[in-house]
Design an enzyme around this catalytic site. Structure first.
Site, PDB file in Angstrom:
ATOM      1  CG  ASN A  56      -1.727   1.229   1.398  1.00  0.00           C
ATOM      2  OD1 ASN A  56      -1.784   2.058   0.485  1.00  0.00           O
ATOM      3  ND2 ASN A  56      -2.373   1.370   2.547  1.00  0.00           N
ATOM      4  CE  LYS A  61      -0.038   3.097   4.831  1.00  0.00           C
ATOM      5  NZ  LYS A  61       0.099   3.165   6.280  1.00  0.00           N
ATOM      6  CG  HIS A  72      -5.749   1.918   5.418  1.00  0.00           C
ATOM      7  ND1 HIS A  72      -5.266   2.815   6.341  1.00  0.00           N
ATOM      8  CD2 HIS A  72      -4.750   1.022   5.193  1.00  0.00           C
ATOM      9  CE1 HIS A  72      -4.022   2.468   6.657  1.00  0.00           C
ATOM     10  NE2 HIS A  72      -3.683   1.385   5.975  1.00  0.00           N
ATOM     11  CD  GLU A 127      -2.676   5.376   6.909  1.00  0.00           C
ATOM     12  OE1 GLU A 127      -2.690   5.433   5.671  1.00  0.00           O
ATOM     13  OE2 GLU A 127      -1.749   4.853   7.563  1.00  0.00           O
ATOM     14  CD  GLU A 157      -3.253  -2.447   7.336  1.00  0.00           C
ATOM     15  OE1 GLU A 157      -2.180  -2.698   6.796  1.00  0.00           O
ATOM     16  OE2 GLU A 157      -3.869  -1.377   7.164  1.00  0.00           O
ATOM     17  N   GLY A 203       2.962   2.107  10.890  1.00  0.00           N
ATOM     18  CA  GLY A 203       3.970   3.161  10.786  1.00  0.00           C
ATOM     19  C   GLY A 203       4.737   3.430  12.063  1.00  0.00           C
ATOM     20  CB  SER A 252       5.402  -2.179  11.957  1.00  0.00           C
ATOM     21  OG  SER A 252       5.097  -0.826  12.268  1.00  0.00           O
ATOM     22  N   GLY A 289       3.003  -1.202   4.212  1.00  0.00           N
ATOM     23  CA  GLY A 289       3.017   0.218   3.895  1.00  0.00           C
ATOM     24  C   GLY A 289       4.422   0.673   3.530  1.00  0.00           C
TER      25      GLY A 289
END
Ligand code: 13P
Length: 237
Positions: free
Chosen positions: A8, A10, A94, A96, A162, A168, A200, A221
């Protein structure tokens, strides 16, 4: 079950970043990995070109879609448009997007259904916050997200677990906690659904994570942005 290793990107990547995919393909000896599926979800601006150049080796996917097929929704992209650009998958829900755009489970469900309508496989993301895990609520939170976010009809589906606090941060749950959550999700969704772990994932931990029962791949990510890191993850386990 063939593992799915998904990157991903992002909101990262410009035309020049396609060189990383070219490096990845060279690292794979120019051919697709036979024992696992590879997917990269770039920003929408790169999707068509990535699919055009590399779809013989990797799958390409979107990071989000609108629930409608078309219409007056400035700035949005529909699942049909992603499919038309060469996507096979789309990430929905997601954390985010749940945080930045206030998406709730019913939005995620509508997007997952839109994905299927367009012939895409939805990757539905779920995961608890740090506080929720601390309170012992992780399984309940994920259970509720699954109930609210998954389409009722049978069909193509990937789940990505996730934990929000692992994204992250360099932190990951223990292998036991990942196994427990994936077993819990497996009981809910049945044997035909791939369940990815995300948060991560790095070259250094991918082997151990991918070896866990009911971990059918990874959603990566930061480490998917560099061909060398992504290649190590793809080759792990
Ligand atoms: P990181 O691998 O950078 O933690 O991100 C995980 C993620 O959010 C993938 O969707």
């Amino acid at each position: 079950m063939k593992k799915l290793i998904a990157g991903n990107w992002k909101m990262n990547g410009i035309q020049a970043s396609l060189e990383e995919v070219a490096r990845l393909v060279i690292g794979l000896d120019g051919g697709a990995a036979s024992d696992r599926d590879l997917l990269i979800c770039p920003p929408a601006t790169l999707l068509a070109k990535m699919a055009e150049e590399f779809s013989d080796v990797i799958f390409v996917g979107g990071q989000n879609c609108h629930e409608r097929e078309s219409g007056a929704h400035t700035g949005d992209v529909s699942a049909e448009m992603l499919a038309d650009a060469g996507a096979s998958y789309v990430i929905v829900g997601h954390s985010e997007r749940r945080a930045d755009h206030h998406e709730v489970d019913s939005d995620v469900k509508a997007k997952a259904m839109a994905a299927r309508r367009a012939g895409l496989t939805p990757i539905v993301c779920v995961g608890e916050s740090e506080a929720q895990r601390g309170e012992g609520e992780a399984l309940n939170v994920v259970g509720a997200q699954l109930s609210g976010s998954l389409p009722e009809e049978e069909g193509e589906l990937v789940i990505a677990y996730e934990p929000v606090w692992a994204i992250g941060t360099g932190l990951t749950p223990t292998l036991g906690d990942i196994a427990e959550m994936h077993g819990f999700i497996r009981d809910r969704v049945g044997s035909g659904v791939r369940i990815l772990y995300g948060g991560s994932v790095k070259p250094g931990n991918a082997h151990d994570i991918l070896a866990i029962k009911d971990v059918n791949g990874a959603l990566v990510g930061g480490a998917s942005l560099k061909a060398s890191d992504f290649l190590s993850i793809v080759s792990a386990g």
